[in-house]
Design a protein around this motif. Structure first.
Motif, PDB file in Angstrom:
ATOM      1  N   VAL A  93       0.842  -1.309   0.028  1.00 60.54           N
ATOM      2  CA  VAL A  93      -0.014  -0.036  -0.299  1.00 60.54           C
ATOM      3  C   VAL A  93       0.759   1.056   0.057  1.00 60.54           C
ATOM      4  N   VAL A  94       2.063   1.181   0.370  1.00 65.60           N
ATOM      5  CA  VAL A  94       2.978   2.211   0.078  1.00 65.60           C
ATOM      6  C   VAL A  94       3.121   3.005  -1.378  1.00 65.60           C
ATOM      7  N   GLU A  95       2.797   2.135  -2.335  1.00 62.98           N
ATOM      8  CA  GLU A  95       2.648   2.334  -3.704  1.00 62.98           C
ATOM      9  C   GLU A  95       1.121   2.533  -4.133  1.00 62.98           C
ATOM     10  N   PRO A  96       0.882   3.620  -4.958  1.00 65.68           N
ATOM     11  CA  PRO A  96      -0.409   3.813  -5.429  1.00 65.68           C
ATOM     12  C   PRO A  96      -0.938   2.779  -6.108  1.00 65.68           C
ATOM     13  N   ILE A  97      -2.247   2.758  -6.123  1.00 64.28           N
ATOM     14  CA  ILE A  97      -2.904   1.775  -6.832  1.00 64.28           C
ATOM     15  C   ILE A  97      -4.296   2.505  -7.545  1.00 64.28           C
ATOM     16  N   LEU A  98      -4.703   1.738  -8.569  1.00 60.67           N
ATOM     17  CA  LEU A  98      -5.940   2.255  -9.217  1.00 60.67           C
ATOM     18  C   LEU A  98      -6.952   1.105  -9.049  1.00 60.67           C
ATOM     19  N   LEU A  99      -7.959   1.313  -8.236  1.00 63.32           N
ATOM     20  CA  LEU A  99      -9.200   0.112  -8.550  1.00 63.32           C
ATOM     21  C   LEU A  99     -10.466   1.166  -8.437  1.00 63.32           C
ATOM     22  N   GLU A 100     -11.615   0.229  -8.736  1.00 63.86           N
ATOM     23  CA  GLU A 100     -13.067   1.061  -8.632  1.00 63.86           C
ATOM     24  C   GLU A 100     -13.822   0.159  -7.556  1.00 63.86           C
ATOM     25  N   VAL A 101     -14.012   0.780  -6.512  1.00 59.08           N
ATOM     26  CA  VAL A 101     -14.894   0.062  -5.388  1.00 59.08           C
ATOM     27  C   VAL A 101     -15.933   0.827  -4.399  1.00 59.08           C
ATOM     28  N   ASP A 102     -16.681   0.456  -3.848  1.00 61.76           N
ATOM     29  CA  ASP A 102     -17.633   1.090  -2.997  1.00 61.76           C
ATOM     30  C   ASP A 102     -17.089   1.406  -1.588  1.00 61.76           C
ATOM     31  N   GLN A 103     -16.247   0.589  -0.995  1.00 67.34           N
ATOM     32  CA  GLN A 103     -15.825   0.748   0.333  1.00 67.34           C
ATOM     33  C   GLN A 103     -14.369   0.305   0.505  1.00 67.34           C
ATOM     34  N   ILE A 104     -13.545   0.917   1.500  1.00 65.26           N
ATOM     35  CA  ILE A 104     -12.038   0.565   1.552  1.00 65.26           C
ATOM     36  C   ILE A 104     -12.043   0.121   3.221  1.00 65.26           C
ATOM     37  N   TYR A 105     -11.788  -1.134   3.496  1.00 70.44           N
ATOM     38  CA  TYR A 105     -11.346  -1.287   4.695  1.00 70.44           C
ATOM     39  C   TYR A 105      -9.937  -1.258   4.982  1.00 70.44           C
ATOM     40  N   HIS A 106      -9.294  -0.344   5.549  1.00 67.59           N
ATOM     41  CA  HIS A 106      -7.667  -0.355   5.477  1.00 67.59           C
ATOM     42  C   HIS A 106      -7.217  -0.742   6.850  1.00 67.59           C
ATOM     43  N   LEU A 107      -6.663  -2.202   6.855  1.00 69.35           N
ATOM     44  CA  LEU A 107      -6.105  -2.820   7.764  1.00 69.35           C
ATOM     45  C   LEU A 107      -4.687  -2.881   7.645  1.00 69.35           C
ATOM     46  N   ALA A 108      -4.045  -2.784   6.265  1.00 73.06           N
ATOM     47  CA  ALA A 108      -2.629  -3.035   6.203  1.00 73.06           C
ATOM     48  C   ALA A 108      -1.636  -2.332   7.122  1.00 73.06           C
ATOM     49  N   CYS A 109      -1.080  -3.118   7.984  1.00 69.43           N
ATOM     50  CA  CYS A 109      -0.033  -2.700   8.871  1.00 69.43           C
ATOM     51  C   CYS A 109       0.334  -3.809   9.822  1.00 69.43           C
ATOM     52  N   PRO A 110       1.548  -3.923  10.107  1.00 68.76           N
ATOM     53  CA  PRO A 110       1.907  -5.181  11.151  1.00 68.76           C
ATOM     54  C   PRO A 110       1.272  -4.777  12.558  1.00 68.76           C
ATOM     55  N   ALA A 111       0.787  -5.567  13.199  1.00 63.72           N
ATOM     56  CA  ALA A 111       0.241  -4.998  14.422  1.00 63.72           C
ATOM     57  C   ALA A 111       0.921  -5.615  15.757  1.00 63.72           C
ATOM     58  N   SER A 112       1.578  -6.665  15.541  1.00 64.30           N
ATOM     59  CA  SER A 112       2.506  -7.229  16.802  1.00 64.30           C
ATOM     60  C   SER A 112       3.516  -6.296  16.913  1.00 64.30           C
ATOM     61  N   PRO A 113       3.802  -5.969  18.263  1.00 64.80           N
ATOM     62  CA  PRO A 113       5.191  -5.311  18.376  1.00 64.80           C
ATOM     63  C   PRO A 113       6.397  -5.692  17.908  1.00 64.80           C
TER      64      PRO A 113
ATOM     65  N   GLY B 149       4.781 -13.125  18.849  1.00 68.08           N
ATOM     66  CA  GLY B 149       5.253 -12.436  19.808  1.00 68.08           C
ATOM     67  C   GLY B 149       4.023 -11.622  20.824  1.00 68.08           C
ATOM     68  N   ARG B 150       2.761 -11.637  20.362  1.00 70.71           N
ATOM     69  CA  ARG B 150       1.790 -10.979  21.065  1.00 70.71           C
ATOM     70  C   ARG B 150       1.499 -11.834  22.604  1.00 70.71           C
ATOM     71  N   VAL B 151       0.961 -11.538  23.398  1.00 66.90           N
ATOM     72  CA  VAL B 151       0.826 -12.023  24.632  1.00 66.90           C
ATOM     73  C   VAL B 151       0.229 -13.190  24.466  1.00 66.90           C
ATOM     74  N   VAL B 152      -1.242 -13.210  23.805  1.00 66.82           N
ATOM     75  CA  VAL B 152      -2.006 -14.366  23.985  1.00 66.82           C
ATOM     76  C   VAL B 152      -1.557 -15.220  23.009  1.00 66.82           C
ATOM     77  N   SER B 153      -0.964 -15.051  21.870  1.00 66.66           N
ATOM     78  CA  SER B 153      -0.637 -16.101  21.112  1.00 66.66           C
ATOM     79  C   SER B 153       0.854 -16.745  21.628  1.00 66.66           C
ATOM     80  N   ASN B 154       1.672 -15.880  22.406  1.00 65.84           N
ATOM     81  CA  ASN B 154       2.712 -16.496  23.051  1.00 65.84           C
ATOM     82  C   ASN B 154       2.463 -17.313  24.075  1.00 65.84           C
TER      83      ASN B 154
END
Ligand code: NAD
Ligand code: UDP
Ligand code: UDP
Length: 343
Positions: free
Chosen positions: A84-104, A210-215
């Motif tokens: 997602v750091v690079e641009p992209i062309l799409l045609e959509v109605d909704q965007i759920y933006h989750l891309a990002c690592p979440a574990s510390p 490395g997150r606590v529950v998964s660990n």
């Protein structure tokens, strides 16, 4: 594009009413960035199940194709390897933006990349939303509250965040992402939605993220000691993934921008969590204390009254109910992993 029913002419970006597919609204096309990850893949399941078309954008940094394998032959599903750091062309109605690592562990691995993902990635997705008139939902985090001086945390709290610490790439990155979302909302009239997600667990988490529950769960299954960092008296509030997914969809389809806390207010110390994991998996499991990481928040618990009253949402699954669902998934995957290693 298929009409689900005869609702006539439509264009992308007009999400229209909130009538479920099949009883009057057309099928939407929805992008889920980070859809190959833990939360994203559960969200994709729900969107596909209710009858919409889903495009996943993912660079597979922490996501896995296995999380989506059951959709790969579905013509209503598309998987794009893209950063997602690079641009992209799409045609959509909704965007759920989750891309990002979440574990510390993952987000500290390449902190500059984490900032780029949060800032440039979010900018690109907002630019996309602006161009096509799509509704945009940002998955922000409870980490925007930092090491909070207000407890429990309400959305009105501005946070106590170290701008130059090891976690800053993530928490300051998400704070900037929220700023960008609000500026596109105010300046370009993009319909934005902001969720501040509290610690979430469930099947498909990375086994070693490395997150606590998964660990703790992986350690108890592998008969290893549970690693408690620091004195174990720090608290977190743990939400089961299906509750979060319901909250994200309610937020996307509601009329309120947010931000909204999405989390389970049940608060546990890490020592209490270790006890629940022991009860669930192996009462004979032992605990091993380790040094804590820098800037670790001492406590965290969401005030969810805003989401309750405006989204009519609240979590339903208690930790002792959700944990066994995750344990059976982890048991299967650890077995497969061990077989792969020839154990
Ligand atoms: P995850 O690591 O399992 O999923 C993140 C997904 O994003 C992965 O599939 C990864 O490959 C993908 N990704 C990362 N960088 C990318 C990039 N530059 N381009 C394209 N794809 C990229 O994490 P998760 O737990 O599913 O979290 C999803 C979202 O929810 C994240 O934005 C996270 O910050 C937020 N969140 C999660 C929690 C939680 O407890 N799980 C808590 C707060 C916020
Ligand atoms: N962008 C994108 N897809 C689109 C439209 C925009 O990836 O369909 C990217 C674009 O490349 C830019 C960012 O989104 O980097 C912000 O776009 P915007 O139009 O808001 O700003 P500008 O291009 O004027 O800087
Ligand atoms: N933690 C722990 N043992 C572990 C991993 C984490 O005691 O094996 C602690 C960590 O120090 C923090 C809490 O658990 O206080 C939650 O950490 P996690 O990485 O899951 O999420 P965070 O809320 O910090 O993003």
């Amino acid at each position: 594009r298929d009409e689900v029913s005869g609702s006539g002419i439509y264009g992308f970006g007009k999400t229209g009413g909130r009538i479920p597919v099949g009883i009057g609204r057309r099928r939407w096309r929805i992008v889920v960035t980070g859809g190959a990850g833990f939360v994203g893949s559960h969200l994709v399941d729900k969107l596909i199940e209710r009858g919409d078309d889903v495009i996943v954008i993912d660079n597979f940094f922490t996501g896995r194709k296995e999380n989506l394998v059951h959709h790969l032959r579905n013509p209503r599903f598309e998987l794009i390897r893209h950063d997602v750091v690079e641009p992209i062309l799409l045609e959509v109605d909704q965007i759920y933006h989750l891309a990002c690592p979440a574990s510390p562990v993952h987000y500290k691995y390449n902190p500059v990349k984490t900032i780029k993902t949060n800032v440039m990635g979010t900018l690109n997705m907002l630019g996309l939303a602006k161009r096509i008139g799509a509704r945009f939902l940002l998955t922000s985090t409870s980490e925007v509250y930092g090491d909070p001086l207000e407890h429990p945390q309400k959305e009105t709290y501005w946070g106590n965040v170290n701008p130059i610490g090891e976690r800053s790439c993530y928490d300051e990155g998400k704070r900037t992402a929220e700023t960008l979302a609000m500026d596109y909302h105010r300046g370009a009239e993009v319909e934005v939605r902001i969720a501040r997600i509290f610690n979430t667990y469930g099947p498909r988490m990375c086994l070693d993220d490395g997150r606590v529950v998964s660990n703790f769960v992986a350690q108890a299954i592998r008969k290893q000691p549970l690693t408690v960092y620091g004195d174990g008296k720090q608290t977190r509030s743990f939400q089961y993934v299906s509750d979060l997914v319901n909250g994200l969809v309610a937020l996307m389809e509601g009329e309120h921008v947010g931000p909204f806390n999405l989390g389970n207010p049940g608060e546990f110390t890490m020592l209490e969590l270790a006890e629940v994991v022991k009860e669930t998996i192996d009462p004979s499991a032992t605990i091993e204390f380790r040094a804590n990481t820098a800037d670790d928040p001492h406590k965290r618990k969401p005030d969810i009254s805003k989401a309750k009253s405006l989204l009519n949402w609240e979590p339903k699954v208690a930790l002792r109910e959700g944990l066994p669902l995750m344990v059976s998934d982890f048991q299967k995957r650890i077995l497969i992993e061990d077989e792969g290693k020839g154990f």
